[in-house]
Scaffold this active site. Structure first.
Site, PDB file in Angstrom:
ATOM      1  N   HIS A  44      -5.663   7.685  -8.048  1.00 50.95           N
ATOM      2  CA  HIS A  44      -4.945   8.673  -7.220  1.00 50.95           C
ATOM      3  C   HIS A  44      -3.354   8.556  -7.436  1.00 50.95           C
ATOM      4  O   HIS A  44      -2.638   8.312  -7.970  1.00 50.95           O
ATOM      5  CB  HIS A  44      -4.395   6.605  -6.076  1.00 50.95           C
ATOM      6  CG  HIS A  44      -3.966   7.211  -5.133  1.00 50.95           C
ATOM      7  ND1 HIS A  44      -5.127   8.316  -3.324  1.00 50.95           N
ATOM      8  CD2 HIS A  44      -2.902   7.543  -4.100  1.00 50.95           C
ATOM      9  CE1 HIS A  44      -4.068   7.612  -2.661  1.00 50.95           C
ATOM     10  NE2 HIS A  44      -3.056   7.573  -2.855  1.00 50.95           N
ATOM     11  N   HIS A 174      -5.833   3.185   6.370  1.00 52.43           N
ATOM     12  CA  HIS A 174      -4.275   3.720   4.897  1.00 52.43           C
ATOM     13  C   HIS A 174      -3.583   2.365   5.746  1.00 52.43           C
ATOM     14  O   HIS A 174      -3.065   1.108   5.731  1.00 52.43           O
ATOM     15  CB  HIS A 174      -3.743   5.019   5.378  1.00 52.43           C
ATOM     16  CG  HIS A 174      -2.176   5.096   4.256  1.00 52.43           C
ATOM     17  ND1 HIS A 174      -1.163   4.883   5.259  1.00 52.43           N
ATOM     18  CD2 HIS A 174      -2.671   5.056   3.758  1.00 52.43           C
ATOM     19  CE1 HIS A 174      -0.183   4.928   4.052  1.00 52.43           C
ATOM     20  NE2 HIS A 174      -1.524   5.633   2.617  1.00 52.43           N
ATOM     21  N   HIS A 241      -5.975   2.237  -5.775  1.00 49.66           N
ATOM     22  CA  HIS A 241      -4.536   2.062  -6.558  1.00 49.66           C
ATOM     23  C   HIS A 241      -3.914   0.631  -5.993  1.00 49.66           C
ATOM     24  O   HIS A 241      -3.538   0.823  -4.760  1.00 49.66           O
ATOM     25  CB  HIS A 241      -3.702   3.541  -6.433  1.00 49.66           C
ATOM     26  CG  HIS A 241      -3.909   3.551  -4.190  1.00 49.66           C
ATOM     27  ND1 HIS A 241      -5.225   4.013  -3.425  1.00 49.66           N
ATOM     28  CD2 HIS A 241      -2.728   4.002  -3.959  1.00 49.66           C
ATOM     29  CE1 HIS A 241      -4.726   3.856  -2.603  1.00 49.66           C
ATOM     30  NE2 HIS A 241      -2.878   3.776  -2.406  1.00 49.66           N
TER      31      HIS A 241
END
Length: 420
Positions: A44, A174, A241
């Site tokens: 990432h 997210h 990540h």
């Protein structure tokens, strides 16, 4: 001709810097040797987001050889021995229900254009084979990950289109819930759960990602979503990540029981360098990052570990790891701690190469399965910015969606049995 000269110059600088580092630290000498044999694959990097924020994606006005306002540029990439990078096509949650798809497509576009502008440095990649080929040519294999399910606007057609454009992972959420999945903030108590993990459509999406051969990224989701996906995915998953919750109890990190399940299912956790996830503090060190590698290795084995620095997506990084050029220091620290050459190579890139191979294998085994074309129920996405085209009978869509999921699961099971 000019590009060849520039490439030769950077190769010479790389050789000279190797000599300097080697004279100073035998662990660094060994680290650089291993990195010359196995590609460092990072899960990432948010450089594309910085290109949007700082330059409105006007790449013609940017020189990545000279750019100094980011944690990533070409000299730093070369010094950091970056063999392959998943570049993040990220747009914020406030684009959800508005123009998230357009903005994400523009981020995908800027990644393509970056590779086209610097062909001596980057090679666009979509497969395990591409990563290996780029590494042999001393180029950085450049893959795309879309960070946040809001970017597909609850559309499997959009998901498939992004796959055709080269996207090879989707981070399911997210920092906002989508109409079909809960995000990590639900586990903090700051947001309510909307789906108790995944909705029926969210489960459809997981199966479609398996069929496509797209990596499922569980960074940013709730623990419930992690477990639901691990229960149903036919292919290994990634955390592009994230770090270890057992070291730093931040809800963006991965708890021990999930680490163990990732091991059982053949996935990978790519360690994040953000101080807040490394140390649960504003400051951290290289040693603190290495502690996460050691911890994951102890809890679930070296086979699930990778690198996911999150450069240019965070504003606090450990001392000594301020930019992409510094990553070899982590490798040297692992060697200093007694990691074997094979263990280091696994974490550098071999684990991710294995995961890609298995995901591609699942894709190939599902070639007989048709694309899922059942829409998400309209009531679950209805808003002032969305038209109802394609929905003739919204009441029937709910039952059809559930039936389609059951039929898809049954068909996949049948295909798997036939292949035995």
């Amino acid at each position: 001709m000019l590009s060849k000269v520039i490439s030769a110059l950077y190769l010479a600088l790389w050789v000279s810097s190797c000599a300097v580092m080697s004279a100073e630290d035998p662990y660094m000498t060994r680290a650089l040797k291993l990195m010359s044999e196995t590609p460092l694959i990072d899960g990432h990097n948010d450089l594309p987001w910085q290109l949007l924020k700082k330059f409105n994606n006007e790449l013609n006005k940017v020189d990545l050889y000279k750019l100094e306002t980011t944690q990533t540029n070409i000299p730093k990439i070369k010094e950091g021995r970056l063999g392959a990078q998943f570049w993040s096509a990220y747009v914020p949650c406030d684009t959800q229900y508005k123009d998230a798809v357009r903005q994400t497509l523009e981020q995908i576009d800027v990644i393509h254009r970056m590779c086209q502008k610097y062909p001596e440095i980057f090679m666009f990649a979509t497969s395990r084979q591409d990563i290996v080929a780029a590494f042999r040519m001393n180029k950085t294999a450049s893959l795309i990950g879309v960070e946040g399910g809001h970017s597909i606007d609850s559309s499997l057609g959009t998901l498939r289109t992004m796959y055709l454009l080269g996207v090879r992972y989707l981070t399911l959420t997210h920092s906002c819930n989508t109409p079909w999945a809960d995000n990590w903030l639900v586990d903090t108590g700051s947001e309510p759960s909307q789906h108790n993990g995944l909705s029926p459509f969210g489960k459809q999406l997981i199966l479609e990602m398996n069929r496509l051969g797209m990596l499922i990224d569980l960074a940013h989701v709730t623990v419930t979503v992690m477990n639901q996906v691990l229960n149903m995915s036919k292919a290994p998953v990634i955390f592009s990540h994230s770090s270890a919750y057992g070291i730093c109890p931040h809800k963006r990190n991965v708890p021990d029981e999930v680490l163990q399940r990732v091991n059982e299912t053949g996935g990978i956790v790519m360690v994040n360098f953000y101080n807040d996830y490394v140390k649960c503090d504003k400051t951290a060190s290289i040693s603190d990052v290495a502690d996460h590698f050691d911890y994951i290795k102890k809890v679930a084995g070296v086979g699930i570990i990778g690198f996911g620095g999150d450069y240019d997506g965070v504003n606090r990084l450990p001392e000594g790891l301020e930019d992409v050029s510094k990553v070899p220091k982590v490798v040297a620290e692992l060697l200093r701690r007694g990691w074997t050459d094979e263990e280091v190579k696994a974490a550098l890139g071999n684990n991710l190469l294995r995961v890609l191979e298995e995901v591609e294998g699942v894709r190939d085994s599902l070639k007989g399965v048709s694309p899922d074309d059942v829409l998400i129920p309209y009531d679950e996405v209805k808003n002032s910015c969305r038209m109802s085209y394609g929905y003739r009978n919204t009441g029937a869509v709910h039952s059809i969606s559930a039936l389609a999921l059951l039929l898809t699961l049954a068909l996949q099971a049948l295909i798997a049995l036939t292949a035995l």
